[in-house]
Motif scaffolding. Structure first.
Motif, PDB file in Angstrom:
ATOM      1  N   PRO A   1      33.403  44.121  40.720  1.00 26.48           N
ATOM      2  CA  PRO A   1      32.579  45.206  40.189  1.00 26.48           C
ATOM      3  C   PRO A   1      31.099  44.857  40.067  1.00 26.48           C
ATOM      4  CG  PRO A   1      34.624  45.056  38.964  1.00 26.48           C
ATOM      5  CD  PRO A   1      34.596  43.870  39.894  1.00 26.48           C
TER       6      PRO A   1
ATOM      7  N   CYS B   1      36.092  36.435  31.979  1.00 25.15           N
ATOM      8  CA  CYS B   1      35.151  36.799  33.044  1.00 25.15           C
ATOM      9  C   CYS B   1      33.777  36.972  32.414  1.00 25.15           C
ATOM     10  CB  CYS B   1      35.598  38.100  33.706  1.00 25.15           C
ATOM     11  SG  CYS B   1      34.347  38.743  34.830  1.00 25.15           S
TER      12      CYS B   1
ATOM     13  N   HIS C   1      32.423  40.489  31.692  1.00 21.43           N
ATOM     14  CA  HIS C   1      33.215  41.501  30.984  1.00 21.43           C
ATOM     15  C   HIS C   1      32.398  42.322  29.979  1.00 21.43           C
ATOM     16  CE1 HIS C   1      34.009  38.536  27.604  1.00 21.43           C
ATOM     17  NE2 HIS C   1      33.861  39.640  26.916  1.00 21.43           N
TER      18      HIS C   1
ATOM     19  N   CYS D   1      31.034  45.045  32.354  1.00 24.92           N
ATOM     20  CA  CYS D   1      31.855  45.591  33.434  1.00 24.92           C
ATOM     21  C   CYS D   1      32.365  47.001  33.099  1.00 24.92           C
ATOM     22  CB  CYS D   1      33.039  44.669  33.689  1.00 24.92           C
ATOM     23  SG  CYS D   1      34.095  45.260  35.015  1.00 24.92           S
TER      24      CYS D   1
ATOM     25  N   ALA E   1      36.427  46.877  32.868  1.00 21.23           N
ATOM     26  CA  ALA E   1      37.040  45.697  32.247  1.00 21.23           C
ATOM     27  C   ALA E   1      38.443  46.031  31.724  1.00 21.23           C
ATOM     28  CB  ALA E   1      36.154  45.201  31.111  1.00 21.23           C
TER      29      ALA E   1
ATOM     30  N   CYS F   1      40.379  40.437  30.336  1.00 22.82           N
ATOM     31  CA  CYS F   1      39.105  39.952  30.911  1.00 22.82           C
ATOM     32  C   CYS F   1      38.350  38.990  29.997  1.00 22.82           C
ATOM     33  CB  CYS F   1      38.218  41.130  31.300  1.00 22.82           C
ATOM     34  SG  CYS F   1      38.915  42.053  32.692  1.00 22.82           S
TER      35      CYS F   1
ATOM     36  N   ALA G   1      36.184  36.664  42.006  1.00 24.78           N
ATOM     37  CA  ALA G   1      36.619  36.205  40.685  1.00 24.78           C
ATOM     38  C   ALA G   1      36.783  37.432  39.799  1.00 24.78           C
ATOM     39  CB  ALA G   1      35.597  35.231  40.108  1.00 24.78           C
ATOM     40  N   CYS G   2      37.738  38.267  40.143  1.00 24.48           N
ATOM     41  CA  CYS G   2      37.996  39.472  39.348  1.00 24.48           C
ATOM     42  C   CYS G   2      39.494  39.671  39.230  1.00 24.48           C
ATOM     43  CB  CYS G   2      37.357  40.698  40.007  1.00 24.48           C
ATOM     44  SG  CYS G   2      37.829  42.231  39.190  1.00 24.48           S
ATOM     45  N   VAL G   3      39.983  39.835  37.998  1.00 20.16           N
ATOM     46  CA  VAL G   3      41.437  39.937  37.774  1.00 20.16           C
ATOM     47  C   VAL G   3      42.053  41.167  38.454  1.00 20.16           C
ATOM     48  CG1 VAL G   3      41.344  38.677  35.591  1.00 20.16           C
ATOM     49  CG2 VAL G   3      41.172  41.179  35.583  1.00 20.16           C
TER      50      VAL G   3
HETATM   51  S1  SF4 Z   1      37.590  40.287  35.759  1.00 22.19           S
HETATM   52 FE1  SF4 Z   1      37.011  42.035  37.014  1.00 22.19          FE
HETATM   53  S2  SF4 Z   1      37.600  43.826  35.785  1.00 22.19           S
HETATM   54 FE2  SF4 Z   1      37.539  42.071  34.421  1.00 22.19          FE
HETATM   55  S3  SF4 Z   1      35.489  42.113  33.559  1.00 22.19           S
HETATM   56 FE3  SF4 Z   1      35.459  40.741  35.317  1.00 22.19          FE
HETATM   57  S4  SF4 Z   1      34.795  41.999  36.975  1.00 22.19           S
HETATM   58 FE4  SF4 Z   1      35.454  43.410  35.363  1.00 22.19          FE
END
Ligand code: SF4
Ligand SMILES: Nc1ncnc2c1ncn2[C@@H]1O[C@H](COP(=O)(O)OP(=O)(O)OP(=O)(O)O)[C@@H](O)[C@H]1O
Ligand SMILES: [Mg+2]
Length: 452
Positions: free
Chosen positions: A298, A334, A337, A340, A343, A347, A441-443
């Motif tokens: 994102p 993250c 977060h 985001c 999120a 996160c 690196a995003c869940v």
């Molecule tokens: S892991 Fe992905 S969804 Fe979660 S806060 Fe980070 S960028 Fe956003």
């Protein structure tokens, strides 16, 4: 910006069975000193665990908002500042890289004697802070930098002849007439000439000064150049000329570039691969095409929405909540977060997020008298009176709190004037391959997604 050069970074590249630069968990933490005794009160985590390789002949673009650590990483790679953690290798073969990654994945107490001997050899031959003699000299001359501000990076009292010739003099490559002729040839390779030898930097335009900086960087015929915002200070038409020049030089000399910029249009034009940095970490990396056409993170999406220019002057970007957090105290889970727009509960929500949310209820926040923190995920907030604590409880129960933050709460209770909240602890979100060397690196896309 618009220029006439299309797809500079998309040509076939040789990879030659080795990288030029290999980063493994590179960190640069600057101490924050306070008081008369200059006590270290914390650290700015400018670069905080960056791992990637730069292959021969390619251009790796590095993008991200102001303060995310691009210049610091470039300075670590080019040896201008020592990293405070992690390792940087020069000319690591693919075989040694595989060995190294195997050893790094083995816990210290389980490493065999053979592995330790291999590690010692690889470090001695390739790790820039352990190189000796000939190998160190090869690294120094093959790794050069061009900075954004040509005015401050050129000595105002030095003639062009001396500025461009300096590396050749220091390395005893040439002297006398031969040195002058080598300088002329370098000037000609960047579109200047003999007539410019006896002028000072202030007698040139911005674009010409940048050409002088490039000529100086080329003097020792390097393999690799860090280009730190090389065209940001220039007018659009001059930018295009310098970008074309850099491209031509890359073709002619087989150069490898790390191209740092906040201008996504330029980065797209110049880069084969791109790494997107956020708060000292790489959030996403992949080929320029992958990243622009199917971004997964994102944050990358937000950067592209701000295309072509991430506003480097302000930390706010359209569509994102709040400002970039303090790199001395980066968010858990993250790092993105807190801003985001999508999120999730996993996160990394933490106590600071709850306190920041209270900030949107100024009257409640005004009653906050203390935070007893057992960890970043677990704390008791004390208020001036029970009514304020009850108001927090009311907001949480009635859904005013963001849904994903609420879902991340493991427990929440009020007792008199105190509110105790515990979030499910989450570790950092690491880069994972989502296909074809595209890492994010995003869940939402990585192995944790089944938990959402
Ligand atoms: S892991 Fe992905 S969804 Fe979660 S806060 Fe980070 S960028 Fe956003
Ligand atoms: N010498 C230093 N001492 C302390 N902090 C520093 C130092 N150099 C950089 N920093 C901090 O490290 C962080 C990263 O800075 P850096 O200059 O690498 O960012 P950047 O991504 O290049 O930003 P910009 O796009 O504005 O050039 C910032 O928070 C900056 O304030
Ligand atoms: Mg910078």
């Amino acid at each position: 910006m618009t220029t006439s050069i299309a797809g500079l970074g998309t040509q076939e590249k040789t990879t030659a069975g080795r990288a030029v630069i290999s980063l493994r968990g590179v960190e640069k933490h600057f101490p924050i000193k306070e008081g008369a005794m200059q006590r270290v009160a914390g650290h700015v985590r400018a670069v905080d665990g960056v791992t990637f390789d730069i292959r021969p002949g390619e251009t790796v673009g590095l993008v991200g908002e102001s303060g995310c650590g691009k210049t610091t990483l470039g300075r670590c790679i080019s040896g201008l500042v020592p990293p405070s953690g992690g390792k940087i290798y020069f000319r690591l073969t693919d075989a040694d890289a595989a060995t190294l990654d195997d050893i790094d994945a083995t816990p210290d107490d389980r490493r065999t004697k053979e592995q330790l001997a291999q590690l010692q050899r690889i470090d001695a031959d390739h790790r820039i802070d352990q190189l000796g003699g000939k190998a160190f000299r090869a690294y120094r001359r093959n790794c050069q930098v061009v900075f954004q501000d040509s005015f401050s990076s050129l000595n105002p009292r030095q003639l062009v002849k001396d500025t461009v010739g300096r590396p050749l003099r220091i390395w005893k490559e040439a002297s006398g007439q031969e040195l002058t002729e080598r300088v002329v040839s370098l000037l000609e390779s960047v579109g200047l000439g003999r007539q410019h030898l006896y002028r000072f930097p202030h007698q040139f335009s911005g674009g010409q000064r940048q050409r002088i900086s490039i000529a100086r960087a080329l003097a020792l015929d390097p393999e690799f150049i860090v280009l730190d915002e090389p065209t940001s200070a220039l007018d659009v038409s001059v930018q295009a000329q310098i970008l074309n020049l850099l491209h031509e030089l890359q073709q002619k000399r087989g150069l490898t570039y790390m191209f740092i910029s906040h201008d996504l249009g330029v980065v797209r034009l110049m880069s084969d691969r791109i790494a997107v940095m956020y708060l000292g970490k790489v959030a996403e990396q992949g080929t320029a095409i992958e990243l622009f056409e199917s971004p997964r993170h994102p944050y990358t999406e937000a950067l592209l929405a701000a295309n072509p220019d991430i506003n480097a002057e302000t930390s706010e970007m359209k569509g994102l909540r709040g400002a970039v957090p303090d790199p001395a105290n980066p968010p858990e889970g993250c790092r993105f977060h807190t801003r985001c727009p999508v999120a999730t509960p996993i996160c990394g929500w933490e106590v600071d997020d709850a306190v920041a949310w209270l900030g949107t209820h100024e009257t409640i926040l005004a009653g906050l008298t203390g935070v007893e923190r057992r960890s970043n995920f677990d704390a008791t907030l004390a208020f001036g009176d029970a009514a304020a604590a009850a108001a927090v409880g009311h907001q949480v129960e009635n859904g005013d709190i963001p849904a994903s933050m609420k879902a991340a709460l493991e427990s929440f209770s009020t007792d008199g004037n105190k509110v105790t909240l515990t979030f499910n602890p989450e570790g950092p979100v690491e880069l994972e391959d989502v296909g074809g060397g595209h890492l994010t690196a995003c869940v939402l896309h990585t192995s944790r997604r089944h938990r959402i």
